[in-house]
Design an enzyme around this catalytic site. Structure first.
Site, PDB file in Angstrom:
ATOM      1  N   TYR A  50     -13.542  -5.498   0.343  1.00  0.00           N
ATOM      2  CA  TYR A  50     -13.704  -4.375  -0.592  1.00  0.00           C
ATOM      3  C   TYR A  50     -14.955  -3.522  -0.390  1.00  0.00           C
ATOM      4  O   TYR A  50     -14.861  -2.299  -0.411  1.00  0.00           O
ATOM      5  CB  TYR A  50     -13.676  -4.880  -2.036  1.00  0.00           C
ATOM      6  CG  TYR A  50     -12.308  -5.291  -2.554  1.00  0.00           C
ATOM      7  CD1 TYR A  50     -11.185  -5.356  -1.737  1.00  0.00           C
ATOM      8  CD2 TYR A  50     -12.152  -5.632  -3.885  1.00  0.00           C
ATOM      9  CE1 TYR A  50      -9.951  -5.745  -2.217  1.00  0.00           C
ATOM     10  CE2 TYR A  50     -10.910  -6.019  -4.391  1.00  0.00           C
ATOM     11  CZ  TYR A  50      -9.816  -6.077  -3.553  1.00  0.00           C
ATOM     12  OH  TYR A  50      -8.616  -6.449  -4.049  1.00  0.00           O
ATOM     13  N   CYS A  55     -15.633   6.303  -0.429  1.00  0.00           N
ATOM     14  CA  CYS A  55     -15.065   7.289  -1.348  1.00  0.00           C
ATOM     15  C   CYS A  55     -14.626   8.563  -0.620  1.00  0.00           C
ATOM     16  O   CYS A  55     -15.074   8.861   0.491  1.00  0.00           O
ATOM     17  CB  CYS A  55     -16.103   7.682  -2.396  1.00  0.00           C
ATOM     18  SG  CYS A  55     -16.590   6.352  -3.504  1.00  0.00           S
ATOM     19  N   GLU A  57     -15.455  11.607  -1.354  1.00  0.00           N
ATOM     20  CA  GLU A  57     -16.575  12.521  -1.153  1.00  0.00           C
ATOM     21  C   GLU A  57     -17.301  12.178   0.144  1.00  0.00           C
ATOM     22  O   GLU A  57     -17.726  13.071   0.892  1.00  0.00           O
ATOM     23  CB  GLU A  57     -17.560  12.440  -2.330  1.00  0.00           C
ATOM     24  CG  GLU A  57     -16.976  12.895  -3.659  1.00  0.00           C
ATOM     25  CD  GLU A  57     -16.348  11.760  -4.461  1.00  0.00           C
ATOM     26  OE1 GLU A  57     -15.753  10.842  -3.857  1.00  0.00           O
ATOM     27  OE2 GLU A  57     -16.440  11.802  -5.698  1.00  0.00           O
TER      28      GLU A  57
HETATM   29 ZN    ZN Z   1     -18.020   7.676  -4.787  1.00  0.00          ZN
END
Ligand code: ZN
Length: 134
Positions: A50, A55, A57
């Site tokens: 994980y 992300c 972005e």
């Molecule tokens: Zn983020």
């Protein structure tokens, strides 16, 4: 939505469609407009280990930097669900590296813009590159 916002939204929606989110089932798309006007997009990329995922972005920023650009003038993110999805804390800092505090961040759902912030509102009293300036 302005034509410029629509361009970011379309890029973020297309990126979200390619998200690799088999664990969270929370696909996200992001788009940043660089100072040249070019839009760079990205999606979240999860990993079975994980913490190795990242992300949307971060993906968009990486695409921008890879293309040789260093200045963000607009940010738009899109996610699903009923809540207003804003950038996580880590991404606020990642954006801070390349975006001024007055840069707008449009938080969207598939229905469009749900909220607008400046980066400074999302990351007040932040630490940035100017702190390390000689
Ligand atoms: Zn983020």
């Amino acid at each position: 939505m302005t034509p410029a916002q629509q361009e970011l939204f379309d890029a973020a929606m297309a990126a979200m469609a390619n998200a690799h989110a088999p664990y969270s089932h929370y696909p996200v798309g992001a788009a940043v407009r660089a100072s040249s006007g070019t839009v760079y997009s990205g999606c979240n990329v999860e990993n079975a280990a994980y913490p190795q995922g990242w992300c949307a972005e971060a993906s968009a920023i990486a695409a921008m930097v890879t293309a040789g650009e260093r200045e963000i003038v607009e940010v738009l993110t899109v996610c699903q669900g009923d809540l207003v999805g804003t950038c996580c804390g880590g991404c606020r800092q990642k954006l801070r590296e390349f975006a001024a505090l007055d840069v707008p961040v449009f938080a969207c759902g598939p229905d469009g813009i749900r909220a607008t912030f400046t980066l400074g509102q999302l990351l007040p009293h932040s630490f940035g590159p100017e702190h390390l300036a000689p």
